[in-house]
Design a protein around this motif. Sequence first.
Motif, PDB file in Angstrom:
ATOM      1  N   TYR A   1       2.433  -2.861  10.605  1.00  0.00           N
ATOM      2  CA  TYR A   1       1.515  -2.317   9.289  1.00  0.00           C
ATOM      3  C   TYR A   1       2.297  -0.759   8.880  1.00  0.00           C
ATOM      4  CZ  TYR A   1      -1.792  -0.539   5.721  1.00  0.00           C
ATOM      5  OH  TYR A   1      -2.323  -0.045   4.910  1.00  0.00           O
ATOM      6  N   ASP A   2       2.673  -0.367  10.154  1.00  0.00           N
ATOM      7  CA  ASP A   2       3.139   1.173   9.820  1.00  0.00           C
ATOM      8  C   ASP A   2       4.497   0.937   9.662  1.00  0.00           C
ATOM      9  OD1 ASP A   2       0.717   2.333  10.616  1.00  0.00           O
ATOM     10  OD2 ASP A   2       1.070   2.499  12.693  1.00  0.00           O
ATOM     11  N   VAL A   3       5.263   0.155  10.436  1.00  0.00           N
ATOM     12  CA  VAL A   3       6.621  -0.217  10.046  1.00  0.00           C
ATOM     13  C   VAL A   3       6.840  -0.618   8.511  1.00  0.00           C
ATOM     14  CG1 VAL A   3       8.750  -1.416  10.375  1.00  0.00           C
ATOM     15  CG2 VAL A   3       7.323  -0.686  12.200  1.00  0.00           C
ATOM     16  N   GLY A   4       6.002  -1.475   7.798  1.00  0.00           N
ATOM     17  CA  GLY A   4       5.940  -1.920   6.705  1.00  0.00           C
ATOM     18  C   GLY A   4       5.728  -0.558   5.686  1.00  0.00           C
ATOM     19  N   SER A   5       4.833   0.438   5.916  1.00  0.00           N
ATOM     20  CA  SER A   5       4.477   1.302   5.156  1.00  0.00           C
ATOM     21  C   SER A   5       5.821   1.979   5.075  1.00  0.00           C
ATOM     22  CB  SER A   5       3.497   2.069   5.761  1.00  0.00           C
ATOM     23  OG  SER A   5       2.161   1.350   5.569  1.00  0.00           O
ATOM     24  N   GLY A   6       6.301   2.644   6.346  1.00  0.00           N
ATOM     25  CA  GLY A   6       7.736   3.421   6.165  1.00  0.00           C
ATOM     26  C   GLY A   6       8.598   2.858   5.598  1.00  0.00           C
ATOM     27  N   ILE A   7       9.138   1.506   5.558  1.00  0.00           N
ATOM     28  CA  ILE A   7      10.119   0.783   4.944  1.00  0.00           C
ATOM     29  C   ILE A   7       9.729   1.002   3.508  1.00  0.00           C
ATOM     30  CG2 ILE A   7      11.359  -1.629   4.682  1.00  0.00           C
ATOM     31  CD1 ILE A   7      11.192  -1.838   7.778  1.00  0.00           C
ATOM     32  N   GLY A   8       8.578   0.501   3.136  1.00  0.00           N
ATOM     33  CA  GLY A   8       8.005   0.388   1.783  1.00  0.00           C
ATOM     34  C   GLY A   8       8.373   1.722   1.061  1.00  0.00           C
ATOM     35  N   GLY A   9       8.159   2.780   1.835  1.00  0.00           N
ATOM     36  CA  GLY A   9       8.163   4.214   1.012  1.00  0.00           C
ATOM     37  C   GLY A   9       9.672   4.268   0.874  1.00  0.00           C
ATOM     38  N   ILE A  10      10.674   3.804   1.611  1.00  0.00           N
ATOM     39  CA  ILE A  10      11.944   4.005   1.428  1.00  0.00           C
ATOM     40  C   ILE A  10      12.445   3.015  -0.064  1.00  0.00           C
ATOM     41  CG2 ILE A  10      14.399   3.462   2.172  1.00  0.00           C
ATOM     42  CD1 ILE A  10      13.182   4.299   4.940  1.00  0.00           C
ATOM     43  N   VAL A  11      11.984   1.751   0.267  1.00  0.00           N
ATOM     44  CA  VAL A  11      12.186   0.801  -0.858  1.00  0.00           C
ATOM     45  C   VAL A  11      11.689   1.330  -2.269  1.00  0.00           C
ATOM     46  CG1 VAL A  11      11.721  -1.644  -1.649  1.00  0.00           C
ATOM     47  CG2 VAL A  11      12.677  -1.072   0.711  1.00  0.00           C
ATOM     48  N   TRP A  12      10.471   1.595  -2.005  1.00  0.00           N
ATOM     49  CA  TRP A  12       9.840   2.031  -3.266  1.00  0.00           C
ATOM     50  C   TRP A  12      10.476   3.062  -3.926  1.00  0.00           C
ATOM     51  CZ3 TRP A  12       8.498  -2.302  -4.846  1.00  0.00           C
ATOM     52  CH2 TRP A  12       7.834  -3.041  -4.264  1.00  0.00           C
ATOM     53  N   GLY A  13      10.714   4.238  -3.226  1.00  0.00           N
ATOM     54  CA  GLY A  13      11.350   5.513  -3.766  1.00  0.00           C
ATOM     55  C   GLY A  13      12.791   5.074  -4.169  1.00  0.00           C
ATOM     56  N   PHE A  14      13.310   4.299  -3.620  1.00  0.00           N
ATOM     57  CA  PHE A  14      14.688   3.799  -4.425  1.00  0.00           C
ATOM     58  C   PHE A  14      14.266   3.020  -5.773  1.00  0.00           C
ATOM     59  CE2 PHE A  14      17.916   0.778  -5.245  1.00  0.00           C
ATOM     60  CZ  PHE A  14      18.946   1.465  -5.226  1.00  0.00           C
ATOM     61  N   THR A  15      13.487   2.205  -5.537  1.00  0.00           N
ATOM     62  CA  THR A  15      12.984   1.470  -7.005  1.00  0.00           C
ATOM     63  C   THR A  15      12.782   2.490  -8.021  1.00  0.00           C
ATOM     64  OG1 THR A  15      12.162  -0.339  -5.656  1.00  0.00           O
ATOM     65  CG2 THR A  15      11.372  -0.138  -8.029  1.00  0.00           C
ATOM     66  N   ALA A  16      11.826   3.443  -7.716  1.00  0.00           N
ATOM     67  CA  ALA A  16      11.329   4.669  -8.618  1.00  0.00           C
ATOM     68  C   ALA A  16      12.685   5.269  -9.192  1.00  0.00           C
ATOM     69  CB  ALA A  16      10.492   5.548  -8.197  1.00  0.00           C
ATOM     70  N   GLN A  17      13.574   5.587  -8.400  1.00  0.00           N
ATOM     71  CA  GLN A  17      14.361   6.546  -8.884  1.00  0.00           C
ATOM     72  C   GLN A  17      15.801   5.788  -9.493  1.00  0.00           C
ATOM     73  OE1 GLN A  17      16.420   8.815  -5.638  1.00  0.00           O
ATOM     74  NE2 GLN A  17      17.483  10.199  -6.759  1.00  0.00           N
ATOM     75  N   HIS A  18      15.989   4.559  -9.166  1.00  0.00           N
ATOM     76  CA  HIS A  18      17.155   3.867  -9.679  1.00  0.00           C
ATOM     77  C   HIS A  18      16.824   2.528 -10.510  1.00  0.00           C
ATOM     78  CE1 HIS A  18      19.663   6.389  -7.297  1.00  0.00           C
ATOM     79  NE2 HIS A  18      19.080   6.010  -6.185  1.00  0.00           N
TER      80      HIS A  18
ATOM     81  N   THR B   1       0.707  -1.217   0.025  1.00  0.00           N
ATOM     82  CA  THR B   1      -0.090  -0.014   0.146  1.00  0.00           C
ATOM     83  C   THR B   1       0.855   1.064  -0.130  1.00  0.00           C
ATOM     84  OG1 THR B   1      -0.266  -0.155   2.439  1.00  0.00           O
ATOM     85  CG2 THR B   1      -2.008  -1.051   1.044  1.00  0.00           C
ATOM     86  N   SER B   2       2.209   1.228   0.669  1.00  0.00           N
ATOM     87  CA  SER B   2       2.974   2.520   0.385  1.00  0.00           C
ATOM     88  C   SER B   2       3.345   2.611  -1.015  1.00  0.00           C
ATOM     89  CB  SER B   2       4.249   2.182   1.338  1.00  0.00           C
ATOM     90  OG  SER B   2       5.048   1.158   0.922  1.00  0.00           O
ATOM     91  N   SER B   3       3.261   1.671  -1.904  1.00  0.00           N
ATOM     92  CA  SER B   3       3.709   2.114  -3.187  1.00  0.00           C
ATOM     93  C   SER B   3       2.521   3.222  -3.794  1.00  0.00           C
ATOM     94  CB  SER B   3       3.552   0.935  -4.049  1.00  0.00           C
ATOM     95  OG  SER B   3       2.395   0.038  -4.107  1.00  0.00           O
ATOM     96  N   ILE B   4       1.360   2.755  -3.412  1.00  0.00           N
ATOM     97  CA  ILE B   4       0.446   3.573  -3.958  1.00  0.00           C
ATOM     98  C   ILE B   4       0.023   4.860  -3.141  1.00  0.00           C
ATOM     99  CG2 ILE B   4      -2.493   3.736  -3.897  1.00  0.00           C
ATOM    100  CD1 ILE B   4      -2.482   0.779  -4.667  1.00  0.00           C
ATOM    101  N   SER B   5       0.131   4.888  -1.969  1.00  0.00           N
ATOM    102  CA  SER B   5      -0.070   6.180  -1.220  1.00  0.00           C
ATOM    103  C   SER B   5       1.099   7.220  -1.320  1.00  0.00           C
ATOM    104  CB  SER B   5      -0.226   5.731   0.290  1.00  0.00           C
ATOM    105  OG  SER B   5       0.990   5.232   0.899  1.00  0.00           O
ATOM    106  N   ASN B   6       2.307   6.672  -1.384  1.00  0.00           N
ATOM    107  CA  ASN B   6       3.561   7.540  -1.793  1.00  0.00           C
ATOM    108  C   ASN B   6       3.641   7.838  -3.075  1.00  0.00           C
ATOM    109  OD1 ASN B   6       4.337   7.701   0.554  1.00  0.00           O
ATOM    110  ND2 ASN B   6       5.236   5.884   0.695  1.00  0.00           N
ATOM    111  N   PHE B   7       3.140   7.064  -4.225  1.00  0.00           N
ATOM    112  CA  PHE B   7       3.792   7.469  -5.678  1.00  0.00           C
ATOM    113  C   PHE B   7       2.608   7.477  -6.659  1.00  0.00           C
ATOM    114  CE2 PHE B   7       7.234   5.274  -3.470  1.00  0.00           C
ATOM    115  CZ  PHE B   7       8.102   6.239  -3.555  1.00  0.00           C
ATOM    116  N   ILE B   8       1.322   7.380  -6.256  1.00  0.00           N
ATOM    117  CA  ILE B   8       0.276   7.427  -7.135  1.00  0.00           C
ATOM    118  C   ILE B   8       0.075   8.866  -7.847  1.00  0.00           C
ATOM    119  CG2 ILE B   8      -1.572   8.023  -5.474  1.00  0.00           C
ATOM    120  CD1 ILE B   8      -1.959   6.021  -8.637  1.00  0.00           C
TER     121      ILE B   8
END
Length: 163
Positions: free
Chosen positions: A116-133, A1-8
């Motif tokens: 769930y919150d920890v996963g959302s936080g870590i997911g935001g970092i992982v998905w941000g790296f994925t989007a950028q690199h 869900t962090s992929s959607i909430s952060n990057f949609i």
Amino acid sequence: TSSISNFISPHALSLGITTASLFFVIQAVFMMIARIFSGRLLEKLGMFRALLIGLVLDSASLLLLAGMNGRWMLYLSAALRGTGGGISLPLLNVMAVEHAERAERGRATSTYYAAYDVGSGIGGIVWGFTAQHLGGYPVVFLSAAVFYILTAIVTFRLTRKEN
């Protein structure tokens, strides 16, 4: 869900879609509707099968976002995500607390939401790296869909063992 909430929103804007905020409105409406009927779905199909339906809908939502080329795909994705999340998120919470002792259910629920919150936080970092690199927003949504699909496969296998 962090992929959607952060990057949609940035994904939609990168495609010239300026109405990404409607995604969350549509998602919320479908999530409320799904939660009304998810109890009956659970009673009829059982825990794992109902969860499987939610995961498949979530996966389809993410795949639509990965290939999105217009508003209609954004809005259909929101409806699928809302329905899938409306089914799967409450079931995951139930699964997290159903084996806890009565006196420990509050702690089990808190642990579920903390994870769930920890996963959302870590997911935001992982998905941000994925989007950028690693290829941009479509790769983020495609990768997230792969995780949902893998979870659905495990759920399907557990369903077969349950019967």
